[in-house]
Write a protein that holds these residues in place. Structure first.
Motif, mmCIF file in Angstrom:
data_model
loop_
_atom_site.group_PDB
_atom_site.id
_atom_site.type_symbol
_atom_site.label_atom_id
_atom_site.label_comp_id
_atom_site.label_asym_id
_atom_site.label_seq_id
_atom_site.Cartn_x
_atom_site.Cartn_y
_atom_site.Cartn_z
ATOM 1 N N GLY A 31 -53.430 -46.467 -49.816
ATOM 2 C CA GLY A 31 -53.658 -45.806 -51.266
ATOM 3 C C GLY A 31 -52.287 -44.836 -51.385
ATOM 4 O O GLY A 31 -51.191 -45.114 -50.900
ATOM 5 N N LEU A 32 -52.392 -43.676 -52.116
ATOM 6 C CA LEU A 32 -51.166 -42.874 -52.347
ATOM 7 C C LEU A 32 -51.545 -41.666 -51.445
ATOM 8 O O LEU A 32 -52.370 -40.794 -52.038
ATOM 9 N N ASN A 33 -50.559 -41.330 -50.700
ATOM 10 C CA ASN A 33 -50.710 -40.506 -49.976
ATOM 11 C C ASN A 33 -49.370 -39.278 -50.198
ATOM 12 O O ASN A 33 -48.180 -39.992 -49.794
ATOM 13 N N PHE A 50 -47.139 -33.097 -56.831
ATOM 14 C CA PHE A 50 -48.230 -34.012 -57.089
ATOM 15 C C PHE A 50 -48.406 -34.723 -57.991
ATOM 16 O O PHE A 50 -48.234 -35.975 -58.286
ATOM 17 N N SER A 51 -48.605 -34.044 -59.069
ATOM 18 C CA SER A 51 -48.675 -34.560 -60.581
ATOM 19 C C SER A 51 -47.382 -35.292 -60.800
ATOM 20 O O SER A 51 -47.517 -36.457 -61.483
ATOM 21 N N LYS A 52 -46.181 -34.791 -60.769
ATOM 22 C CA LYS A 52 -45.050 -35.392 -60.922
ATOM 23 C C LYS A 52 -44.670 -36.899 -60.208
ATOM 24 O O LYS A 52 -44.193 -37.705 -60.767
ATOM 25 N N GLY A 60 -48.525 -45.696 -51.615
ATOM 26 C CA GLY A 60 -47.608 -45.516 -50.760
ATOM 27 C C GLY A 60 -47.593 -44.158 -49.888
ATOM 28 O O GLY A 60 -48.335 -43.282 -50.678
ATOM 29 N N LYS A 61 -47.093 -44.087 -48.954
ATOM 30 C CA LYS A 61 -47.092 -42.875 -48.529
ATOM 31 C C LYS A 61 -45.996 -42.145 -48.864
ATOM 32 O O LYS A 61 -44.762 -42.391 -48.145
ATOM 33 N N VAL A 62 -45.987 -41.091 -49.646
ATOM 34 C CA VAL A 62 -44.669 -40.460 -50.014
ATOM 35 C C VAL A 62 -44.439 -39.093 -49.264
ATOM 36 O O VAL A 62 -45.313 -38.214 -49.328
ATOM 37 N N SER A 63 -43.252 -39.028 -49.020
ATOM 38 C CA SER A 63 -42.760 -37.448 -48.380
ATOM 39 C C SER A 63 -41.572 -36.904 -49.166
ATOM 40 O O SER A 63 -40.751 -37.343 -49.510
#
Length: 291
Positions: A31-33, A50-52, A60-63
């Protein structure tokens, strides 16, 4: 063309009175993390981050890591009570351990929480407006990286689809010979088992061939395989998230190859089906990278 879930971008620039660094990494995920690290005075903007990110990324896993330094002087206060507490504790440690070195100012300065930024709401909003500009640029750069990687993966996936289509075509050609193959095999077996003077009932023989041939009929599986592969080819041309649908279709394709293998009465068809299973297993590994 689908994008990869993996990517990296980093932008360091000066906006107004701030030096801002934004680093974004993205990896595979079901999912989207989203994980965010911000300067403490911008913690209230975490949900906005988060919204942006969701405007650009679906899976994807986004840092996201953001650093901000002030170019112009700002108001900073010192928590003298906290400084005294640290000094007393360090002095106590020094005495208990008989450390000859006295407590110095440099030791106290290592505790960053003794300093407090005194920022007004206006200054916080000004800093945030600068940060959001850099974040936008970093996300755009990340998406470009994901597109480039996605193009490489998609090229490999298209080759795999073509290879599977060729295998399905070869199986289709052999499938038409199944009744003839079954009849010949039954006839040979009967010759080995029965004496030469035994007469074979033609009607019973033809019925036996029809029953076995029907059980070995793989035309429906081939029709579904062609349909699934056609749909996969269409999805690989779309510029939108298709990873979940590709994953579903790959499981269906694998199921059809398995069924063909279990029904097969032909060594050639079995070999083609095994090759198909191998290719779809590679396909499934690759689509784990697709958004």
């Amino acid at each position: 063309m689908p994008k990869s879930m993996t990517g990296y971008s980093k932008i360091q620039t000066i906006v107004d009175d701030y030096k801002i660094t934004c680093e974004i990494k993205s990896l595979n995920s079901k999912g989207l993390n989203i994980d965010v690290s911000l300067p403490y005075f911008l913690n209230s903007k975490e949900l906005d981050i988060f919204s942006k990110v969701k405007e650009y990324i679906n899976r994807g896993k986004v840092s996201v890591r953001i650093w901000l330094r002030f170019i112009k002087p700002i108001q900073i206060s010192v928590d003298h009570t906290l400084v005294r507490t640290y000094y007393d504790l360090l002095s106590e440690i020094r005495e208990n351990l008989s450390i000859p070195v006295p407590v110095e100012l440099s030791h106290l300065l290592s505790f960053r929480d003794i300093f407090q930024f005194e920022l007004s709401n206006e200054e916080i909003e000004s800093a945030w407006n600068a940060v959001i500009k850099v974040l936008d640029d970093a996300l755009i750069k990340l998406i470009e990286e994901r597109k480039i990687e996605g193009q490489k993966i998609t090229a490999d996936l298209v080759k795999m689809v073509k290879e599977m289509e060729e295998l399905v075509e070869k199986i289709s050609e052999k499938a038409d010979d199944v009744p003839k193959y079954v009849a010949e095999k039954i006839r040979n077996n009967m010759k080995e088992i029965l004496p030469d003077d035994v007469e074979i009932n033609r009607e019973l023989f033809e019925n036996a061939v029809a029953i076995i041939a029907d059980r070995a009929d793989i035309r429906e599986e081939l029709t579904r395989l062609k349909s699934h592969l056609q749909r996969v080819g269409e999805l690989l041309k779309k510029d939108e998230p298709v990873g979940d649908m590709l994953n579903f279709l790959s499981q269906e394709i694998q199921r059809e190859f398995n069924t063909i293998l279990s029904k097969s009465r032909s060594l050639e068809i079995s070999n083609f089906a095994l090759q198909g299973k191998y290719v779809i297993s590679q396909f499934k590994e690759q689509i784990m990278n697709i958004e």
